[in-house]
Motif scaffolding. Structure first.
Motif, PDB file in Angstrom:
ATOM      1  N   ASP A  62       0.818  -1.215   0.000  1.00  0.00           N
ATOM      2  CA  ASP A  62       0.000   0.000   0.000  1.00  0.00           C
ATOM      3  C   ASP A  62       0.849   1.262   0.000  1.00  0.00           C
ATOM      4  OD1 ASP A  62      -2.642  -1.190   0.105  1.00  0.00           O
ATOM      5  OD2 ASP A  62      -2.144  -1.833   2.133  1.00  0.00           O
ATOM      6  N   ARG A  63       2.143   1.132  -0.284  1.00  0.00           N
ATOM      7  CA  ARG A  63       3.036   2.284  -0.272  1.00  0.00           C
ATOM      8  C   ARG A  63       3.244   2.782  -1.710  1.00  0.00           C
ATOM      9  NH1 ARG A  63       8.442   3.499   1.236  1.00  0.00           N
ATOM     10  NH2 ARG A  63       9.124   2.552  -0.702  1.00  0.00           N
ATOM     11  N   PHE A  64       3.086   4.092  -1.920  1.00  0.00           N
ATOM     12  CA  PHE A  64       3.251   4.705  -3.227  1.00  0.00           C
ATOM     13  C   PHE A  64       4.188   5.911  -3.129  1.00  0.00           C
ATOM     14  CE2 PHE A  64      -0.789   2.566  -3.257  1.00  0.00           C
ATOM     15  CZ  PHE A  64      -0.895   2.007  -4.531  1.00  0.00           C
ATOM     16  N   ILE A  65       4.828   6.213  -4.256  1.00  0.00           N
ATOM     17  CA  ILE A  65       5.646   7.414  -4.383  1.00  0.00           C
ATOM     18  C   ILE A  65       5.123   8.200  -5.579  1.00  0.00           C
ATOM     19  CG2 ILE A  65       7.948   8.305  -4.909  1.00  0.00           C
ATOM     20  CD1 ILE A  65       9.116   5.900  -3.452  1.00  0.00           C
ATOM     21  N   VAL A  66       4.897   9.487  -5.364  1.00  0.00           N
ATOM     22  CA  VAL A  66       4.379  10.322  -6.438  1.00  0.00           C
ATOM     23  C   VAL A  66       5.427  10.423  -7.534  1.00  0.00           C
ATOM     24  CG1 VAL A  66       3.460  12.584  -7.050  1.00  0.00           C
ATOM     25  CG2 VAL A  66       2.948  11.588  -4.806  1.00  0.00           C
ATOM     26  N   CYS A  67       4.999  10.115  -8.746  1.00  0.00           N
ATOM     27  CA  CYS A  67       5.924  10.020  -9.883  1.00  0.00           C
ATOM     28  C   CYS A  67       5.876  11.310 -10.691  1.00  0.00           C
ATOM     29  CB  CYS A  67       5.552   8.811 -10.752  1.00  0.00           C
ATOM     30  SG  CYS A  67       6.629   8.570 -12.170  1.00  0.00           S
ATOM     31  N   TRP A  78      11.820   2.069  -9.110  1.00  0.00           N
ATOM     32  CA  TRP A  78      10.412   1.677  -9.188  1.00  0.00           C
ATOM     33  C   TRP A  78      10.281   0.167  -9.136  1.00  0.00           C
ATOM     34  CZ3 TRP A  78       7.698   5.681  -8.121  1.00  0.00           C
ATOM     35  CH2 TRP A  78       8.107   6.941  -8.550  1.00  0.00           C
ATOM     36  N   SER A  79       9.429  -0.306  -8.221  1.00  0.00           N
ATOM     37  CA  SER A  79       9.333  -1.748  -7.968  1.00  0.00           C
ATOM     38  C   SER A  79       8.044  -2.027  -7.217  1.00  0.00           C
ATOM     39  CB  SER A  79      10.533  -2.217  -7.135  1.00  0.00           C
ATOM     40  OG  SER A  79      10.511  -1.606  -5.853  1.00  0.00           O
ATOM     41  N   GLU A  80       7.916  -3.255  -6.704  1.00  0.00           N
ATOM     42  CA  GLU A  80       6.734  -3.627  -5.938  1.00  0.00           C
ATOM     43  C   GLU A  80       6.636  -2.857  -4.626  1.00  0.00           C
ATOM     44  OE1 GLU A  80       4.091  -5.808  -6.599  1.00  0.00           O
ATOM     45  OE2 GLU A  80       4.895  -5.482  -8.594  1.00  0.00           O
ATOM     46  N   VAL A  81       7.761  -2.349  -4.135  1.00  0.00           N
ATOM     47  CA  VAL A  81       7.726  -1.576  -2.892  1.00  0.00           C
ATOM     48  C   VAL A  81       7.846  -0.079  -3.147  1.00  0.00           C
ATOM     49  CG1 VAL A  81       8.577  -3.454  -1.450  1.00  0.00           C
ATOM     50  CG2 VAL A  81      10.214  -1.898  -2.530  1.00  0.00           C
ATOM     51  N   ASN A  82       8.111   0.306  -4.381  1.00  0.00           N
ATOM     52  CA  ASN A  82       8.143   1.720  -4.769  1.00  0.00           C
ATOM     53  C   ASN A  82       7.193   1.902  -5.947  1.00  0.00           C
ATOM     54  OD1 ASN A  82      10.172   2.558  -2.885  1.00  0.00           O
ATOM     55  ND2 ASN A  82      11.722   1.647  -4.199  1.00  0.00           N
ATOM     56  N   ARG A  83       5.907   1.913  -5.651  1.00  0.00           N
ATOM     57  CA  ARG A  83       4.888   1.971  -6.692  1.00  0.00           C
ATOM     58  C   ARG A  83       4.621   3.429  -7.083  1.00  0.00           C
ATOM     59  NH1 ARG A  83       1.016  -2.694  -6.158  1.00  0.00           N
ATOM     60  NH2 ARG A  83       2.103  -4.249  -4.927  1.00  0.00           N
ATOM     61  N   PRO A  84       4.552   3.708  -8.397  1.00  0.00           N
ATOM     62  CA  PRO A  84       4.324   5.096  -8.821  1.00  0.00           C
ATOM     63  C   PRO A  84       2.857   5.510  -8.707  1.00  0.00           C
ATOM     64  CG  PRO A  84       4.516   3.672 -10.741  1.00  0.00           C
ATOM     65  CD  PRO A  84       4.789   2.802  -9.532  1.00  0.00           C
ATOM     66  N   MET A  85       2.651   6.787  -8.413  1.00  0.00           N
ATOM     67  CA  MET A  85       1.308   7.381  -8.410  1.00  0.00           C
ATOM     68  C   MET A  85       1.358   8.696  -9.177  1.00  0.00           C
ATOM     69  SD  MET A  85      -1.232   8.590  -5.298  1.00  0.00           S
ATOM     70  CE  MET A  85      -2.047   6.997  -5.124  1.00  0.00           C
ATOM     71  N   GLU A  86       0.357   8.932 -10.008  1.00  0.00           N
ATOM     72  CA  GLU A  86       0.276  10.178 -10.761  1.00  0.00           C
ATOM     73  C   GLU A  86       0.091  11.366  -9.817  1.00  0.00           C
ATOM     74  OE1 GLU A  86       0.586  10.745 -14.001  1.00  0.00           O
ATOM     75  OE2 GLU A  86       0.959   8.623 -14.452  1.00  0.00           O
ATOM     76  N   PRO A  87       0.766  12.490 -10.082  1.00  0.00           N
ATOM     77  CA  PRO A  87       0.605  13.680  -9.220  1.00  0.00           C
ATOM     78  C   PRO A  87      -0.847  14.120  -9.069  1.00  0.00           C
ATOM     79  CG  PRO A  87       2.466  13.969 -10.705  1.00  0.00           C
ATOM     80  CD  PRO A  87       1.781  12.709 -11.130  1.00  0.00           C
ATOM     81  N   LEU A  88      -1.636  14.022 -10.140  1.00  0.00           N
ATOM     82  CA  LEU A  88      -3.037  14.450 -10.070  1.00  0.00           C
ATOM     83  C   LEU A  88      -3.816  13.604  -9.066  1.00  0.00           C
ATOM     84  CD1 LEU A  88      -5.382  16.180 -11.096  1.00  0.00           C
ATOM     85  CD2 LEU A  88      -5.704  14.494 -12.942  1.00  0.00           C
ATOM     86  N   ALA A 172      -6.438   1.489   2.316  1.00  0.00           N
ATOM     87  CA  ALA A 172      -5.437   2.282   3.032  1.00  0.00           C
ATOM     88  C   ALA A 172      -4.257   2.558   2.108  1.00  0.00           C
ATOM     89  CB  ALA A 172      -4.973   1.561   4.289  1.00  0.00           C
ATOM     90  N   ALA A 173      -3.500   3.611   2.426  1.00  0.00           N
ATOM     91  CA  ALA A 173      -2.344   3.943   1.580  1.00  0.00           C
ATOM     92  C   ALA A 173      -1.361   4.813   2.341  1.00  0.00           C
ATOM     93  CB  ALA A 173      -2.795   4.669   0.315  1.00  0.00           C
ATOM     94  N   THR A 174      -0.084   4.612   2.030  1.00  0.00           N
ATOM     95  CA  THR A 174       0.985   5.520   2.435  1.00  0.00           C
ATOM     96  C   THR A 174       1.577   6.089   1.158  1.00  0.00           C
ATOM     97  OG1 THR A 174       1.533   4.297   4.450  1.00  0.00           O
ATOM     98  CG2 THR A 174       3.248   5.708   3.532  1.00  0.00           C
ATOM     99  N   ILE A 175       1.571   7.407   1.018  1.00  0.00           N
ATOM    100  CA  ILE A 175       2.022   8.038  -0.227  1.00  0.00           C
ATOM    101  C   ILE A 175       3.022   9.136   0.116  1.00  0.00           C
ATOM    102  CG2 ILE A 175       1.284   9.054  -2.417  1.00  0.00           C
ATOM    103  CD1 ILE A 175      -1.614   8.265  -1.563  1.00  0.00           C
ATOM    104  N   ILE A 176       4.159   9.114  -0.574  1.00  0.00           N
ATOM    105  CA  ILE A 176       5.219  10.089  -0.337  1.00  0.00           C
ATOM    106  C   ILE A 176       5.432  10.903  -1.599  1.00  0.00           C
ATOM    107  CG2 ILE A 176       7.643  10.426   0.295  1.00  0.00           C
ATOM    108  CD1 ILE A 176       7.526   7.724   1.737  1.00  0.00           C
ATOM    109  N   ASP A 177       5.421  12.210  -1.448  1.00  0.00           N
ATOM    110  CA  ASP A 177       5.657  13.140  -2.551  1.00  0.00           C
ATOM    111  C   ASP A 177       6.962  13.878  -2.273  1.00  0.00           C
ATOM    112  OD1 ASP A 177       5.594  14.966  -4.602  1.00  0.00           O
ATOM    113  OD2 ASP A 177       3.863  16.091  -3.850  1.00  0.00           O
TER     114      ASP A 177
END
Length: 532
Positions: A62-67, A78-88, A172-177
């Protein structure tokens, strides 16, 4: 843009009324808030006992990094533990989170600092839905002298994500920008998500400053000699580093700079299942008034029963460094004299201790061979799953692992640090006899591991000398006082040598397959686990 506490408070007035946002409460005030709100109950010792619901471990899926396009995108592995998420998508979720925050009757906010080094700290405004989450920040982080922050975290465990609407994996989610300097924790009660999100940010920033971040515990003896223990969560860092006779620097997250070692935190996050006062007196004594116990069960006397794993085996205690009598103040020290990799080997192949040269250290650091223990991550049972977790903490290291390994190699080249690998796992077989047809093994007991650690830290191992094993390319001590010499060769613990050699060949092949994803110098690649 950096904002002062008063400016941030004014900003929060737009989303939370002034009387509802409790800013910079003290630890006793936060404890009282948590009790009055029914977030937990007090143990007989005065610890706050809380339940984290269905998530009793970290949720790496459930962890994402804003791409963001550009440099930041290329810097992430970028991997299974560093999943990308669109800024929007992230911006929309952040707005939803602020709207959710506005509807709460009250919230808690404070500015905290990660990093005890004067030049390598990170100030972050943390706003939480729960008082006990803010109390955890108080225990684990530093109140900065200058109340300014350039990072912001929203921690809202009551917010329920919609995977279709929000483009996430679950509720649930953890997202880092990294570009926007924002962290969003939604639907997460388990408190390690807070500390590990901040650790991930530091692990992204520190290498650019020439600082190697390490998922490690650290301590110092009376002569100022520093030891660090690297290991995945629940492999024994806190337990083994907290022994009497040494002063604790920290139990989990550190930076290694040109000046030496410094703690990234100001407290401890200890695994407590089955601990006893006799075997872990330092941890046991720290669980007192004001400490936080996650998912512990109280007996009818109000005492925590650490043998009761009805909720989870991943029982956790959070307490400030001030609860430790023997500690380094402030938690900074010189260059490390010893690095110890804690490898929980489920194959029964590795020796109880081996000394590594610089190339081997880089190889085994990149490999990160160990086990996921109990349910420190969700979707894991109360058992042991072999894993290769690069840097002994892959979920927390967002850059390509080779960057951290190169830094480690350079640090070792410019220092006199000695590196060892200690097996805290099995001998003579595997945890389950049904696994691959191998015999059932026995786990190295805590006292034996402590004897080995003591021999390393005292210099006894270097005095005794080392010799090479006959079957795998590793060096083991000639002798260790208090350890049966036969135990130093792992083959001796197996019912027959043929079974051991078969298991060793399988493990060597697993190492090779895992390491094939790295592009490193031949010197490091050739230093891997090989049959002789």
């Amino acid at each position: 843009m950096t904002m002062t506490a008063s400016q941030l408070a004014a900003k929060h007035e737009k989303t939370v009324s002034a009387h509802a946002c409790h800013i910079n409460l003290t630890a006793p005030e936060l404890l009282q808030q948590a009790i009055s709100r029914g977030e937990g109950e007090l143990s007989k010792q005065g610890s706050l006992v809380v339940n984290t619901g269905p998530r009793t471990g970290r949720s790496p899926q459930d962890r994402f990094i804003v791409c963001h396009p550009g440099e930041a995108q290329q810097a992430i592995d970028w991997s299974e533990v560093n999943r990308p998420m669109e800024p929007l998508y992230f911006d929309n979720l952040w707005l939803q989170a602020e709207d959710y925050l506005q509807q709460l009757p009250e919230s808690y906010s404070g500015i905290w600092r990660s990093g005890q080094h004067t030049q390598h700290g990170l100030n972050i405004r943390i706003t939480t839905e729960l008082a006990w989450h803010q109390l955890l920040a108080d225990h684990l982080l530093v109140r900065p002298e200058i109340e300014q922050s350039n990072w912001e975290m929203l921690c809202l465990p009551g917010f329920v994500c919609d995977p279709m609407r929000d483009h996430v994996h679950s509720d649930a989610a953890t997202i880092i920008d990294f570009s926007g300097r924002r962290i969003l924790l939604l639907g997460m009660h388990y408190a390690a998500e807070i500390k590990k999100a901040i650790f991930t940010v530091q692990n992204y920033l520190l290498p650019m400053k020439g600082v190697l971040p390490l998922h490690a515990a650290a301590s110092q003896d009376k002569d100022g000699k520093v030891a660090m223990m690297l290991g995945l969560s629940a492999t024994g860092k806190t337990c083994l580093i907290s022994d009497d006779g040494r002063d604790l620097i920290g139990d989990d997250e550190h930076g290694w700079s040109d000046d030496g070692v410094f703690n990234l935190e100001n407290g401890c996050y200890a695994r407590c299942a089955f601990i006893t006062e006799e075997e872990q007196p330092v941890i046991f004594d720290a669980i007192k008034q004001g400490a936080i116990l996650e998912n512990a069960v109280l007996d009818h006397h109000g005492e925590p029963d650490f043998t009761n794993i009805r909720i989870t085996e991943n029982i956790r205690a959070t307490y400030p460094l001030s609860a430790i009598r023997n500690r380094v103040k402030p938690p900074v020290a010189g260059q490390p004299d010893v690095l110890i990799f804690l490898s929980c080997d489920c194959s029964g192949v590795l020796p109880p201790v081996t000394r590594l040269n610089k190339a081997q250290a880089a190889y085994y650091y990149l490999s990160g061979y160990t086990a996921t223990v109990g349910d420190s991550e969700i979707n894991h049972n109360n058992g042991y799953t072999p894993t290769f977790s690069s840097c002994f903490g892959a979920p927390f290291f967002p850059r390509p692992a080779g960057i951290y390994a190169e830094q480690l190699f350079n640090k070792l080249e410019s220092s006199e640090t000695t590196v060892y690998m200690v097996n805290t796992g099995w001998k003579g077989g595997v945890p389950s006899a049904s696994h691959g047809g191998n015999p059932l093994g026995k786990r190295y007991c805590l006292q034996q591991t402590r004897t080995i650690i003591t021999a390393i830290l005292s210099g006894e191992l270097e005095q005794q000398g080392f010799h090479s094993l006959d079957h795998i390319d590793l060096q083991v001590p000639v002798a260790i006082e208090g350890i049966d010499p036969l135990d130093l060769d792992p083959a001796n613990a197996w019912p027959d040598k043929v079974s051991y050699l078969r298991a060793a060949e399988n493990l060597c092949q697993e190492f090779k397959v895992n390491f094939s994803r790295f592009e490193v110098a031949h010197q490091i690649e050739d230093a891997g686990l090989n049959m002789i």
